[in-house]
Scaffold this active site. Structure first.
Site, short mmCIF file in Angstrom:
data_model
loop_
_atom_site.label_atom_id
_atom_site.label_comp_id
_atom_site.label_asym_id
_atom_site.label_seq_id
_atom_site.Cartn_x
_atom_site.Cartn_y
_atom_site.Cartn_z
N LYS A 179 -82.85 -79.85 -23.91
CA LYS A 179 -81.55 -79.40 -24.70
C LYS A 179 -80.54 -78.87 -24.22
O LYS A 179 -79.08 -79.01 -24.43
CB LYS A 179 -81.83 -78.55 -26.03
CG LYS A 179 -82.98 -78.91 -26.73
CD LYS A 179 -82.74 -79.69 -28.19
CE LYS A 179 -84.11 -79.53 -28.78
NZ LYS A 179 -84.02 -80.47 -30.01
N CYS A 230 -87.18 -82.84 -38.58
CA CYS A 230 -88.09 -81.88 -38.69
C CYS A 230 -87.69 -80.63 -39.44
O CYS A 230 -87.87 -79.45 -39.04
CB CYS A 230 -88.23 -81.26 -37.04
SG CYS A 230 -88.94 -82.58 -36.26
N GLN A 250 -81.46 -74.77 -30.24
CA GLN A 250 -80.09 -75.26 -29.97
C GLN A 250 -79.09 -74.23 -29.67
O GLN A 250 -78.09 -74.46 -29.08
CB GLN A 250 -79.84 -75.39 -31.61
CG GLN A 250 -80.26 -76.55 -32.32
CD GLN A 250 -80.40 -77.86 -31.81
OE1 GLN A 250 -79.29 -78.34 -30.98
NE2 GLN A 250 -81.26 -78.87 -31.83
N HIS A 268 -86.55 -75.38 -38.27
CA HIS A 268 -87.15 -76.48 -37.62
C HIS A 268 -88.78 -76.47 -37.78
O HIS A 268 -89.23 -75.27 -37.90
CB HIS A 268 -86.93 -76.65 -35.98
CG HIS A 268 -87.38 -77.80 -35.52
ND1 HIS A 268 -88.69 -78.04 -35.28
CD2 HIS A 268 -86.77 -79.06 -35.07
CE1 HIS A 268 -88.64 -79.13 -34.50
NE2 HIS A 268 -87.49 -79.83 -34.37
N ASP A 298 -85.33 -68.40 -32.03
CA ASP A 298 -85.80 -69.98 -31.73
C ASP A 298 -84.41 -70.64 -31.11
O ASP A 298 -83.46 -70.73 -32.02
CB ASP A 298 -86.25 -70.79 -33.24
CG ASP A 298 -86.24 -72.41 -32.60
OD1 ASP A 298 -85.61 -72.97 -31.52
OD2 ASP A 298 -86.52 -73.18 -33.61
N1 PLP Z 1 -86.20 -75.52 -32.92
C1 PLP Z 1 -84.92 -76.11 -33.21
C2 PLP Z 1 -83.93 -75.37 -33.92
C3 PLP Z 1 -84.92 -77.69 -32.75
O1 PLP Z 1 -83.52 -78.10 -32.84
C4 PLP Z 1 -86.11 -77.99 -32.09
C5 PLP Z 1 -85.89 -79.63 -31.39
O2 PLP Z 1 -85.08 -80.32 -32.00
C6 PLP Z 1 -87.29 -77.54 -31.68
C7 PLP Z 1 -87.23 -76.14 -32.31
C8 PLP Z 1 -88.38 -78.10 -30.97
O3 PLP Z 1 -87.95 -78.14 -29.87
P1 PLP Z 1 -88.87 -79.05 -28.75
O4 PLP Z 1 -89.33 -80.16 -29.56
O5 PLP Z 1 -88.12 -79.45 -27.48
O6 PLP Z 1 -90.07 -78.24 -28.45
#
Ligand code: PLP
Length: 397
Positions: free
Chosen positions: A215, A355, A192, A112, A189
């Site tokens: 999430k 993203c 998910q 992401h 990270d």
């Molecule tokens: N990393 C992953 C794999 C994600 O799916 C997301 C959000 O969709 C994020 C990071 C970023 O999360 P947040 O926007 O809640 O900080």
């Protein structure tokens, strides 16, 4: 399960298939946050009156509950705004501690943007280089190449627990072992991962695990960074302000102990309390059963696409590492058009680059459509999406 989520009563007929973007909230989380604002609201860590002590107790109680669920200590459990802020915190602070010109940060191409951009910023600042583990033909990580890429210059490795585009679990244990073989720090990270898999930071043995509350049935604006104490102790603060200090003089300041050292300013108290309730909700679930349910719904959709939609290309073939998330690109319907048509039938799906623009470029598509089944979905929801897809094909044929 659907009855636990009031949004479905508020919108009869709603088909919500966008839980990888954010989950819906169970009543227990909403009620807990309401109770906090109705009965317990005051600032934390400051007051000497009973109400402030109550607010501090429920805020810190929530931290303790989450820490214990992750098998972390309280000192290692830092509240952030979400995954993005948690990764930025580590990139800035650990980067300052570890990175020298010529050092390398190893990521994967399936990250992401939140797990790419913070590293690019910090690499530029310290003269380090960001490298990316590629995918195999089957769109899983090329672990042989990963083993070739790590070296004595690799100082940090960061990767998703589960990819938000591919819907597969990365081989995190192997990646962490690889990082350890060259003494690199690891960040997982978990944006998910936290919603689908049990997370025990001691079993994972990663240095950092980052996730967002929203999430995993919690509110937006709150997340958690787990960090290994021995590293957090050595890392400089990320932001300065109230609560993170021990003493401030006009000549300089000293820092509070963990976790406060990394929590400058008034925190998102209601969010933290709501996240604690979300973790209580998760504790009542059988995550194995939930995952099997999500996979069964995803498989039902994959089978139907293969049977009836030859113009729809799936981004990955499901395997044992798959969580049921279906990402796809149609040969003549733009995902935004598909999502708009779905919306006219009250079916919510995600369309766009998710993203993950580098991954879209590798796939050779500008965008994809994503269906993310979760515990409040059922077969009828998949049928409703399939019906909308038939409608879109007729319209655009
Ligand atoms: N990393 C992953 C794999 C994600 O799916 C997301 C959000 O969709 C994020 C990071 C970023 O999360 P947040 O926007 O809640 O900080």
């Amino acid at each position: 399960m659907r009855a636990e989520f009031p949004i479905f009563a508020a919108h009869p007929g709603l088909v919500y298939l966008d839980s990888a973007a954010t989950s819906q909230k169970p009543q227990i989380v909403i009620d807990r946050m309401n109770r906090y604002y109705t009965e317990e609201n005051a600032n934390v860590h400051r007051g000497v009156y009973e109400l402030s002590e109550t607010a501090t107790r429920v805020f810190e109680g929530s931290r303790a509950y989450i820490a214990s669920a992750l098998n972390a200590t309280i000192e290692e459990t830092i509240f952030t705004r979400g995954t993005t802020e948690a990764i930025n915190l580590v990139a800035q602070s650990l980067g300052q501690l570890l990175l020298q010109p010529g050092d390398e940060i190893l990521l994967t191409v399936a990250e992401h943007h939140s797990n790419i951009v913070p590293w690019q910023i910090v690499a530029e600042r310290h003269g380090a280089k960001v490298r990316f583990i590629p995918l195999n033909k089957d769109r899983r990580l090329d672990m042989q190449e990963a083993a070739r890429m790590v070296n004595s210059r690799t100082k940090i490795m960061a990767f998703a627990h589960i990819s938000n585009v591919l819907g597969i679990e990365h081989p995190v244990h192997d990646l962490i072992a690889l990082a350890k073989s060259v003494g690199a720090a690891t960040l997982v990270d978990g944006a998910q991962g936290i919603a689908h898999l049990p997370v025990d930071v001691r079993v994972l043995d990663c240095d950092f695990y980052a996730f967002s509350g929203h999430k995993v049935f919690g509110p937006t604006g709150i997340g958690v960074l787990y960090g290994r104490k021995s590293l957090l102790d050595r890392m400089p603060p990320y932001q300065g302000g109230g609560d993170m200090i021990e003493k401030v003089t006009l000549n300089g300041s000293t820092w509070n102990s963990l976790p406060s050292k990394f929590e400058a300013g008034t925190p998102n108290i209601a969010g933290a309390v709501g996240l604690g309730a979300a973790f209580e909700f998760v504790k009542g679930l059988d995550l194995g059963k939930t995952l099997a349910h999500d996979r069964a719904l995803g498989q039902m959709l994959v089978d139907e696409i293969k049977r009836s939609f030859p113009k729809m290309n799936l981004m990955i073939e499901p395997g044992p590492d798959w969580i049921g998330l279906v990402t796809m690109a149609h040969e003549f319907i733009h995902p935004h058009d598909l999502a708009a048509i779905c919306d006219t039938d009250q079916v919510c799906i995600r369309a766009g680059h998710h993203c993950a623009q580098p991954l879209m470029e590798i796939f050779g598509v500008p965008a994809t459509a994503r269906v993310a089944p979760f515990l409040y979905n059922d077969e009828n929801d998949i049928d409703r999406f399939v019906a909308a897809l038939h409608k879109a094909e007729k319209l655009f044929a």
